[in-house]
Design an enzyme around this catalytic site. Sequence first.
Site, PDB file in Angstrom:
ATOM      1  N   GLY A 166      33.618  33.110   1.785  1.00 22.58           N
ATOM      2  CA  GLY A 166      34.926  32.609   1.390  1.00 22.58           C
ATOM      3  C   GLY A 166      36.058  33.507   1.834  1.00 22.58           C
ATOM      4  N   SER A 167      37.217  33.343   1.166  1.00 19.23           N
ATOM      5  CA  SER A 167      38.416  34.085   1.565  1.00 19.23           C
ATOM      6  C   SER A 167      38.243  35.587   1.373  1.00 19.23           C
ATOM      7  CB  SER A 167      39.623  33.591   0.756  1.00 19.23           C
ATOM      8  OG  SER A 167      39.405  33.766  -0.636  1.00 19.23           O
ATOM      9  N   THR A 177      40.921  32.825 -10.162  1.00 12.36           N
ATOM     10  CA  THR A 177      40.612  33.933  -9.262  1.00 12.36           C
ATOM     11  C   THR A 177      39.724  34.932  -9.996  1.00 12.36           C
ATOM     12  OG1 THR A 177      42.430  35.434  -9.868  1.00 12.36           O
ATOM     13  CG2 THR A 177      42.947  33.639  -8.337  1.00 12.36           C
ATOM     14  N   CYS A 178      39.507  36.071  -9.368  1.00 14.02           N
ATOM     15  CA  CYS A 178      38.627  37.076  -9.963  1.00 14.02           C
ATOM     16  C   CYS A 178      39.211  37.688 -11.220  1.00 14.02           C
ATOM     17  CB  CYS A 178      38.305  38.172  -8.944  1.00 14.02           C
ATOM     18  SG  CYS A 178      39.721  39.172  -8.460  1.00 14.02           S
ATOM     19  N   ASN A 179      40.514  37.553 -11.464  1.00 19.36           N
ATOM     20  CA  ASN A 179      41.060  38.152 -12.675  1.00 19.36           C
ATOM     21  C   ASN A 179      42.081  37.277 -13.396  1.00 19.36           C
ATOM     22  OD1 ASN A 179      43.509  38.587 -11.181  1.00 19.36           O
ATOM     23  ND2 ASN A 179      42.628  40.481 -10.381  1.00 19.36           N
ATOM     24  N   ARG A 180      42.030  35.937 -13.149  1.00 27.05           N
ATOM     25  CA  ARG A 180      42.899  35.051 -13.905  1.00 27.05           C
ATOM     26  C   ARG A 180      42.398  33.609 -13.857  1.00 27.05           C
ATOM     27  NH1 ARG A 180      47.690  36.070 -13.614  1.00 27.05           N
ATOM     28  NH2 ARG A 180      47.452  38.023 -12.501  1.00 27.05           N
ATOM     29  N   ALA A 194      35.487  37.197   1.612  1.00 27.23           N
ATOM     30  CA  ALA A 194      34.603  37.673   2.681  1.00 27.23           C
ATOM     31  C   ALA A 194      35.399  37.916   3.955  1.00 27.23           C
ATOM     32  CB  ALA A 194      33.489  36.655   2.926  1.00 27.23           C
TER      33      ALA A 194
END
Length: 483
Positions: A203-204, A47-50, A206
């Site tokens: 995507g999700s 994800t954006c942070n993991r 968005a």
Amino acid sequence: MVLLSLTASHRELDLDALERLSTGSASVGRAVVGSCGPVRGSVVISTCNRFELYLDVDAPLDGDAVRHATGHVAELVAASSGVSTPTAAESFTVRTGPEVTEHLFAVASGLDSMVVGEREIAGQVKRSLAEARADGTTSKTLELLFQTASRTSKQVGTRTALGAAGRSVVSLGLDLAERDLTGQAGPVGAPWRGARVVLIGTGSYAGASVAALRARGCDDVRVYSRSGRAEQFAASHGIEAVPDVPGALVDALADADVVVSCSGARGRAPAGGSVAGEPVEARAEVSLEYVLDAAAVVRARERASALADGPSTGSGRRETGAPLIVLDLALHRDVDPRVADVEGVLLYDLSTLKAHAPAAAAGVAEARRIVDGAADAFEETRLGRAADAAVVALLDEAETRIRAEVDDAAARLAAELAPRGETPDESDLDAIARGVRRRVHSALHSRIVEVRAAALARARAQEAAVVTGAEALVAAEEPSRSH
């Protein structure tokens, strides 16, 4: 089967390092299962942070085995991302046994997120399992683990204040944009009425962005994507699509107040090489170009300035010289960092959002209790399988004994009746069987309790030995990492 996880997140790494590490993450799960015999299954959360890998290993794990497994995964991650193998190995936190379960349940519930309590991660955990299924890399144990994590997340969402808080990376980004739209905090929704937003990606994130913008009163949203899915996304969400033709994105940006970019279409690729036989250059997830570069933004700002100097069009903020606010929510940056240097542009990326993330919300303590309880129950169920196997073996042994005793009792009765010319009938044999079964099972009950308890104790001891070995390994390596 032993659970093993290697995790890297915003808590251990800066987002630039995490971005580099997770490049090519889509291929790592397949590569691990395909190249490491003891690994029966893998699920990857990116994800954006993991960036996290969960493995189902069909082998006893001690310190040396953990070292070997970690080293093998680090080599695969290094090959897919371009970082060195030592850097990859040092970037991960290694967990085994119960710690894997507790961590995943906390992640799925938003307790380990950059914005504590955010609910987007629940959907990302579900999608990670679905992707593993599609790749054929999941296993029964990982299926149960991830499905239970999703149920636990749902309980946290419905039974604590976290579920009603509406916290997310998207909402935090829009909060920052709202502050700049108004110049000061104002009533929710007011700053967004009349604002024009360009959304990059389908995507999700968005979809979540469209919903969040509408909730704030914004009804002028246009979507752009280089994937060719903009028209379909726009139709399904009731918004307008920006054509993927030369100049169209620049025109849309010139007329926009806010840009939300979350395509995640970009990554850094190593120069050559392959992962599991797949050439790096050919992988669809890797694109070296920024989705939104500084040159395009400069042209858009020049065009916006020309429009502002011309006759009024009634477009409001764009004619006042207000800045263009750009939110880059993609881990692998969609937006060229040099956009921040363009006059009249405010760029917020994930690092900025992390710095502005609010403190823990109300309900965290209750959520933690739910997570801990669910993790304990899952581990009891999982460890109980070894105990169940021991009990089944004991019951099989008892059935063999019952059959032998019934046959002996039936033979004795037949011998007693033979002098009278009689033979045991069906009711006689049923009565014998019921009596023998009742007596054997009654004597077996205490033995089952003992065997199950002993099997659970052995399983717990094995898990504890794995954890202790892994902790000792990490402790031994810490001094060398610090030099």
